[in-house]
Design an enzyme around this catalytic site. Structure first.
Site, PDB file in Angstrom:
ATOM      1  N   GLU A 141      -4.089   0.954   1.537  1.00 38.10           N
ATOM      2  CA  GLU A 141      -3.090  -0.467   1.199  1.00 38.10           C
ATOM      3  C   GLU A 141      -3.101  -1.344   2.457  1.00 38.10           C
ATOM      4  OE1 GLU A 141      -1.582  -1.058  -1.640  1.00 38.10           O
ATOM      5  OE2 GLU A 141      -1.333  -2.901  -0.568  1.00 38.10           O
ATOM      6  N   PHE A 142      -3.192  -2.536   1.914  1.00 36.74           N
ATOM      7  CA  PHE A 142      -3.148  -3.616   3.113  1.00 36.74           C
ATOM      8  C   PHE A 142      -1.933  -4.572   2.825  1.00 36.74           C
ATOM      9  CE2 PHE A 142      -7.360  -2.371   2.202  1.00 36.74           C
ATOM     10  CZ  PHE A 142      -7.906  -2.232   3.354  1.00 36.74           C
ATOM     11  N   LYS A 173       1.585  -6.357   3.528  1.00 36.36           N
ATOM     12  CA  LYS A 173       2.241  -6.512   4.794  1.00 36.36           C
ATOM     13  C   LYS A 173       3.882  -6.771   4.372  1.00 36.36           C
ATOM     14  CE  LYS A 173       0.850 -11.506   4.829  1.00 36.36           C
ATOM     15  NZ  LYS A 173       0.546 -11.507   3.408  1.00 36.36           N
ATOM     16  N   TYR A 206      -0.749 -16.746  16.786  1.00 39.61           N
ATOM     17  CA  TYR A 206       0.414 -17.105  17.474  1.00 39.61           C
ATOM     18  C   TYR A 206       0.846 -16.195  18.606  1.00 39.61           C
ATOM     19  CZ  TYR A 206       1.118 -20.107  13.187  1.00 39.61           C
ATOM     20  OH  TYR A 206       0.864 -20.859  12.187  1.00 39.61           O
ATOM     21  N   CYS A 266       2.727  -0.154  11.792  1.00 40.09           N
ATOM     22  CA  CYS A 266       1.252  -0.049  11.503  1.00 40.09           C
ATOM     23  C   CYS A 266       0.327  -0.422  12.708  1.00 40.09           C
ATOM     24  CB  CYS A 266       0.959  -1.024  10.138  1.00 40.09           C
ATOM     25  SG  CYS A 266       1.388  -0.500   8.676  1.00 40.09           S
TER      26      CYS A 266
HETATM   27  N1  LIG Z   1       4.684  -0.261   5.924  1.00 36.68           N
HETATM   28  C1  LIG Z   1       3.382  -0.769   5.940  1.00 36.68           C
HETATM   29  O1  LIG Z   1       3.455  -2.342   5.895  1.00 36.68           O
HETATM   30  C2  LIG Z   1       2.277  -0.199   5.552  1.00 36.68           C
HETATM   31  C3  LIG Z   1       1.234  -1.096   5.028  1.00 36.68           C
HETATM   32  C4  LIG Z   1      -0.021  -0.484   4.832  1.00 36.68           C
HETATM   33  C5  LIG Z   1      -0.268   1.095   4.885  1.00 36.68           C
HETATM   34  N2  LIG Z   1       1.076   1.371   5.192  1.00 36.68           N
HETATM   35  C6  LIG Z   1       0.778   3.184   5.571  1.00 36.68           C
HETATM   36  O2  LIG Z   1       1.209   3.768   4.388  1.00 36.68           O
HETATM   37  C7  LIG Z   1       1.979   5.123   4.544  1.00 36.68           C
HETATM   38  C8  LIG Z   1       3.557   4.795   4.426  1.00 36.68           C
HETATM   39  O3  LIG Z   1       4.167   3.892   5.026  1.00 36.68           O
HETATM   40  P1  LIG Z   1       5.578   3.528   4.659  1.00 36.68           P
HETATM   41  O4  LIG Z   1       5.710   2.336   5.731  1.00 36.68           O
HETATM   42  O5  LIG Z   1       5.606   3.012   3.245  1.00 36.68           O
HETATM   43  O6  LIG Z   1       6.377   4.749   5.320  1.00 36.68           O
HETATM   44  P2  LIG Z   1       7.773   5.005   5.061  1.00 36.68           P
HETATM   45  O7  LIG Z   1       8.225   5.845   6.040  1.00 36.68           O
HETATM   46  O8  LIG Z   1       8.496   3.836   4.854  1.00 36.68           O
HETATM   47  O9  LIG Z   1       7.787   5.837   3.574  1.00 36.68           O
HETATM   48  C9  LIG Z   1       7.252   7.211   3.371  1.00 36.68           C
HETATM   49  C10 LIG Z   1       8.008   7.815   2.590  1.00 36.68           C
HETATM   50  O10 LIG Z   1       7.343   9.241   1.990  1.00 36.68           O
HETATM   51  C11 LIG Z   1       8.242   9.865   1.836  1.00 36.68           C
HETATM   52  N3  LIG Z   1       7.871  11.379   2.020  1.00 36.68           N
HETATM   53  C12 LIG Z   1       7.470  12.152   3.104  1.00 36.68           C
HETATM   54  N4  LIG Z   1       7.137  13.365   2.857  1.00 36.68           N
HETATM   55  C13 LIG Z   1       7.085  13.370   1.498  1.00 36.68           C
HETATM   56  C14 LIG Z   1       6.947  14.248   0.571  1.00 36.68           C
HETATM   57  N5  LIG Z   1       6.488  15.557   0.973  1.00 36.68           N
HETATM   58  N6  LIG Z   1       7.280  14.415  -0.768  1.00 36.68           N
HETATM   59  C15 LIG Z   1       7.579  13.184  -1.395  1.00 36.68           C
HETATM   60  N7  LIG Z   1       8.012  12.130  -0.368  1.00 36.68           N
HETATM   61  C16 LIG Z   1       7.621  12.196   0.943  1.00 36.68           C
HETATM   62  C17 LIG Z   1       9.400   9.690   2.885  1.00 36.68           C
HETATM   63  O11 LIG Z   1      10.848  10.231   2.614  1.00 36.68           O
HETATM   64  C18 LIG Z   1       9.640   8.152   2.731  1.00 36.68           C
HETATM   65  O12 LIG Z   1      10.443   7.710   1.598  1.00 36.68           O
HETATM   66  C19 LIG Z   1       1.727   5.352   5.936  1.00 36.68           C
HETATM   67  O13 LIG Z   1       0.461   5.907   6.130  1.00 36.68           O
HETATM   68  C20 LIG Z   1       1.222   3.826   6.708  1.00 36.68           C
HETATM   69  O14 LIG Z   1       0.747   3.777   7.723  1.00 36.68           O
HETATM   70  C21 LIG Z   1       2.029   0.980   5.567  1.00 36.68           C
END
Ligand SMILES: NC(=O)c1ccc[n+]([C@@H]2O[C@H](COP(=O)([O-])OP(=O)(O)OC[C@H]3O[C@@H](n4cnc5c(N)ncnc54)[C@H](O)[C@@H]3O)[C@@H](O)[C@H]2O)c1
Length: 440
Positions: free
Chosen positions: A154-155, A157, A257, A266
């Protein structure tokens, strides 16, 4: 299509809501600690513009449902998206325990063909490992069921996540299985009217693409911060240099910037994971290590400037420093690895008093700082009696403040502008002492 999204966080919630919006039936599965009841009432625990309306609409129309029961989530889903967290470990590598645990559970549940799509950011080779875990689990149950694992990073932001998901620059589909690729393309077709946005490749390259993209963006930020620091030492203005270099279309204006360093959940994590991946696979990634080092140093610079400024007078101890902006960037309440944490921690260490304002991140900040700092109800309240303002996050509402009002309520008219939001000359005319980034 019938879909399941595991992990109702920043990525999972947006993924689930956007797929539902396009007419799919989506069950979003969380853990016990996730606020499932609230989510089913459309009450969202994260701040993301446009998300709450989307969730509410799709709940009402019956296309979206939240549960902590993976069995219920997986039961009818053709595609199971894994969007659980992959946080950093001490050594910089990725903690994959949550995603592996879900893979094991899936192997114990499914009874017919499924696609498991990995949305979480995971190191190269993880999709293969997940396929192994599911195969072994099915074997233990004596079942011979077909399934495919797709890397679908996923990309989006934070702060503009719904828009990014709805109108992606590209969708990476990591699979060598033609049938699976076609199903994924069909699912994503409404988001990518021009089909060349759907890029199919092998799983490992797809996993690498995500890391390479984030490392490139992090590199651009560290590059301009390095130039900004050089500007300070050479008596030049990085704002002008930025304009000058960005005009070259090979360079462009995006992500150059200067500021207080990058944070969030991330860039720091993915950069560290990539460095670890290189080092454990026979390559010393010297550029990426430098990007990290420049950023670690940059996150300390603004607080350093504040301390140095007051050292020349009678010290920062006992001085009130107002902080504008706590989240790692505007339009989110996310404070993971936010530069504000480094800045405030240093100021507290030096004995300063901190009063902070952020439009949405104060509840998150309270979890980190508790009552060690004060929280202001609005931007101007934070400034009352302040010896200096540190602008840390460039929320729109901080862009054009009433400087005359600020001058009246501040004890000293000193601004440390961590985002180069303000016109240096205008502030000087109004009698402020101004420090920006890379502006001498
Ligand atoms: N946040 C961003 O901007 C972003 C963008 C692209 C990719 N990512 C990637 O996506 C992934 C998730 O990131 P995020 O920021 O959404 O994380 P987050 O911490 O906000 O969400 C993770 C969710 O997963 C749930 N979870 C964990 N273990 C679980 C399980 N066993 N069963 C069900 N739910 C479970 C948690 O309770 C939480 O709700 C990461 O690998 C991150 O690097 C994040």
């Amino acid at each position: 299509m019938k879909l399941c999204v595991v992990g109702p966080g920043y990525v999972g919630l947006v993924t689930a809501a956007c797929f539902a919006e396009m007419g799919n039936e989506v069950v979003c599965v969380g853990r016990e600690e996730d606020p499932i009841d609230n989510l089913n009432q459309g009450i969202i625990h994260i701040y993301e513009p446009g998300l709450e309306e989307l969730v509410k609409r799709n709940l009402k129309d019956g296309r979206l449902y939240f549960t902590d029961d993976l069995v219920a989530g997986v039961k009818n889903a053709l595609i199971i998206f894994l969007a659980v967290g992959t946080p950093p470990k001490e050594d910089g590598s990725c903690d994959l325990s949550a995603i592996y645990q879900v893979a094991e559970q899936i192997a114990n549940i499914i009874n017919s063909y499924r696609i498991v799509a990995i949305k979480s950011t995971v190191p190269v080779g993880t999709s293969e490992k997940i396929a192994q875990i599911i195969s072994q689990g099915l074997k233990k149950r004596g079942l011979n069921i077909n399934f495919d694992v797709v890397s679908n990073p996923e990309f989006l932001k934070e702060g503009d996540a719904v828009n990014d998901f709805m109108k992606p620059d590209r969708v990476i589909i990591g699979t060598e299985n033609v049938r699976t690729a076609e199903i994924m393309k069909e699912l994503y077709a409404p988001f990518a009217r021009t089909r060349d946005k759907l890029i199919v490749m092998d799983q490992r390259s797809a996993e690498m693409t995500k890391y390479a993209a984030n490392c490139m963006l992090a590199t651009k930020i560290s590059f301009i911060n390095e130039i900004a620091n050089l500007c300070e030492h050479l008596g030049t203005d990085v704002s002008l240099v930025r304009k000058g270099i960005g005009a070259d279309h090979r360079i462009g204006y995006h992500f150059i910037y200067p500021g207080v360093g990058f944070g969030g959940s991330c860039f720091p994590k993915d950069l560290s994971a990539m460095i670890h991946l290189g080092e454990t696979n026979g390559w010393n990634p010297i550029l990426l290590k430098a990007v990290k080092e420049v950023n670690d140093r940059q996150k300390k610079r603004l607080a350093e400037k504040i301390v140095q400024y007051f050292q020349k007078k009678d010290g920062v101890k006992g001085k009130k420093i107002a902080i504008w902006g706590l989240s790692f960037k505007p339009n989110t309440n996310d404070m993971r690895e936010a530069p504000s944490i480094d800045i405030i921690s240093r100021l507290l260490l030096e004995g300063a008093m901190v009063e902070a304002f952020d439009p949405v991140a104060i509840p998150e900040a309270k979890k980190i700082f508790g009552d060690r700092i004060k929280y202001a109800p609005n931007a101007y309240a934070a400034l009352e009696g302040a010896h200096a303002l540190a602008l840390v996050t460039e929320w729109n509402q901080f862009r054009h403040p009433d400087f005359d009002r600020m001058a009246e309520i501040m004890t000293e008219k000193v601004i440390f502008d961590g985002r180069n939001l303000y016109e240096m000359q205008e502030l000087k005319r109004k009698g402020f002492i101004y420090f920006g980034i890379g502006r001498s």
